[in-house]
Design a protein around this motif. Structure first.
Motif, PDB file in Angstrom:
ATOM      1  N   ALA A  31       0.775  -1.238  -0.049  1.00 28.03           N
ATOM      2  CA  ALA A  31       0.135  -0.138  -0.002  1.00 28.03           C
ATOM      3  C   ALA A  31       0.952   1.300  -0.163  1.00 28.03           C
ATOM      4  O   ALA A  31       0.389   2.307  -0.718  1.00 28.03           O
ATOM      5  CB  ALA A  31      -1.041   0.083   1.153  1.00 28.03           C
ATOM      6  N   SER A  32       2.068   1.338   0.604  1.00 28.51           N
ATOM      7  CA  SER A  32       2.739   2.495   0.712  1.00 28.51           C
ATOM      8  C   SER A  32       3.319   2.909  -0.773  1.00 28.51           C
ATOM      9  O   SER A  32       3.376   4.145  -0.902  1.00 28.51           O
ATOM     10  CB  SER A  32       4.018   2.136   1.520  1.00 28.51           C
ATOM     11  N   ALA A  33       3.681   1.843  -1.628  1.00 29.83           N
ATOM     12  CA  ALA A  33       3.864   2.258  -2.922  1.00 29.83           C
ATOM     13  C   ALA A  33       2.811   3.276  -3.647  1.00 29.83           C
ATOM     14  O   ALA A  33       3.207   4.099  -4.301  1.00 29.83           O
ATOM     15  CB  ALA A  33       4.550   1.031  -3.815  1.00 29.83           C
ATOM     16  N   LEU A 152       3.256   2.507 -14.216  1.00 27.86           N
ATOM     17  CA  LEU A 152       4.175   3.711 -13.656  1.00 27.86           C
ATOM     18  C   LEU A 152       4.822   3.351 -12.512  1.00 27.86           C
ATOM     19  O   LEU A 152       6.066   3.403 -12.357  1.00 27.86           O
ATOM     20  CB  LEU A 152       3.245   4.899 -13.495  1.00 27.86           C
ATOM     21  N   ILE A 153       4.221   2.592 -11.465  1.00 33.17           N
ATOM     22  CA  ILE A 153       5.025   2.174 -10.374  1.00 33.17           C
ATOM     23  C   ILE A 153       6.080   1.046 -10.559  1.00 33.17           C
ATOM     24  O   ILE A 153       7.354   1.238 -10.108  1.00 33.17           O
ATOM     25  CB  ILE A 153       3.997   1.638  -9.115  1.00 33.17           C
ATOM     26  N   ALA A 154       5.595   0.202 -11.480  1.00 29.96           N
ATOM     27  CA  ALA A 154       6.377  -0.779 -11.601  1.00 29.96           C
ATOM     28  C   ALA A 154       7.686  -0.510 -12.466  1.00 29.96           C
ATOM     29  O   ALA A 154       8.689  -0.991 -12.121  1.00 29.96           O
ATOM     30  CB  ALA A 154       5.786  -1.985 -12.552  1.00 29.96           C
ATOM     31  N   GLY A 155       7.488   0.695 -13.203  1.00 26.50           N
ATOM     32  CA  GLY A 155       8.716   1.117 -14.235  1.00 26.50           C
ATOM     33  C   GLY A 155       9.603   2.241 -13.478  1.00 26.50           C
ATOM     34  O   GLY A 155      10.547   2.449 -13.942  1.00 26.50           O
ATOM     35  N   ALA A 158      11.963   3.064  -7.634  1.00 26.62           N
ATOM     36  CA  ALA A 158      12.696   3.829  -6.618  1.00 26.62           C
ATOM     37  C   ALA A 158      12.043   5.234  -6.081  1.00 26.62           C
ATOM     38  O   ALA A 158      11.711   5.610  -5.146  1.00 26.62           O
ATOM     39  CB  ALA A 158      14.130   4.282  -6.840  1.00 26.62           C
ATOM     40  N   ARG A 159      11.292   5.497  -7.044  1.00 26.19           N
ATOM     41  CA  ARG A 159      10.468   6.890  -7.047  1.00 26.19           C
ATOM     42  C   ARG A 159       9.207   6.596  -6.066  1.00 26.19           C
ATOM     43  O   ARG A 159       8.964   7.653  -5.249  1.00 26.19           O
ATOM     44  CB  ARG A 159       9.742   7.207  -8.485  1.00 26.19           C
ATOM     45  N   PHE A 160       8.731   5.380  -6.005  1.00 29.40           N
ATOM     46  CA  PHE A 160       7.701   5.077  -5.260  1.00 29.40           C
ATOM     47  C   PHE A 160       8.162   4.362  -4.040  1.00 29.40           C
ATOM     48  O   PHE A 160       6.979   3.818  -3.336  1.00 29.40           O
ATOM     49  CB  PHE A 160       6.362   4.581  -5.971  1.00 29.40           C
ATOM     50  N   GLY A 161       9.190   4.407  -3.514  1.00 31.26           N
ATOM     51  CA  GLY A 161       9.588   3.594  -2.204  1.00 31.26           C
ATOM     52  C   GLY A 161       9.847   1.922  -2.432  1.00 31.26           C
ATOM     53  O   GLY A 161       9.749   1.579  -1.253  1.00 31.26           O
TER      54      GLY A 161
END
Length: 162
Positions: A31-33, A152-155, A158-161
């Motif tokens: 959930a944090s990502a 976007l998150i998968a790619g 690092a940007r999303f922790g």
């Protein structure tokens, strides 16, 4: 030139009771990502047809936070009436250039086996058939956008922790 902004009805959580359903998407991330992506102003422009997002309140965000969203020449000033850090954010359209009387969106992140699920509920009211059309467009954008948010998150882990 931007259109003049119109004040909308100050709706809150009870207004969601009239919504037509919830759109859900399971993410293979914690959930944090997903929460980090929702806090990232630029990310919104990468998974939805939004031109610009500007948080207009200082962090830490909480109930009463505000933000401005631009979609082409349309402007929406949002007021967050519900904020559960890391789990849920819900806002109403406080003022906008949209031909509506009220609008609301609720984003809730729930832990599920193997990741989390983002549950979105939204509702817009306007003179018929505008309310129906805007609601349908809003829901369609979210439905099409959630797989893009996952990509976007998968790619950019690092940007999303991650």
């Amino acid at each position: 030139m931007a259109k003049a902004l119109k004040q909308h009805k100050p709706v809150a959580e009870h207004y969601l009771e009239g919504a037509k359903g919830t759109i859900a998407h399971k993410f293979p991330f914690p959930a944090s990502a997903v929460w980090a992506a929702l806090l990232d102003a630029e990310a919104w422009t990468e998974w939805l047809p939004i031109t610009k997002v500007t948080w207009t309140s200082p962090q830490p965000f909480r109930d009463g936070t505000t933000r401005t969203v631009e979609i082409g020449d349309m402007v929406i000033e949002e007021y967050f009436f519900l904020w559960e850090e890391g789990r849920r954010m819900a806002f109403r359209f406080d003022k906008s250039s949209l031909p509506i009387s009220a609008g609301i969106e609720d984003y809730e992140i729930v832990d599920v086996l193997g990741g989390c699920e983002l549950r979105w509920t939204g509702r817009v009211s306007a003179i018929f058939p505008l309310g129906f059309l805007v609601s349908k467009q809003l829901a369609g954008g979210i439905r099409a956008g959630l797989p893009k948010l996952e990509a976007l998150i998968a790619g950019d882990k690092a940007r999303f922790g991650l």
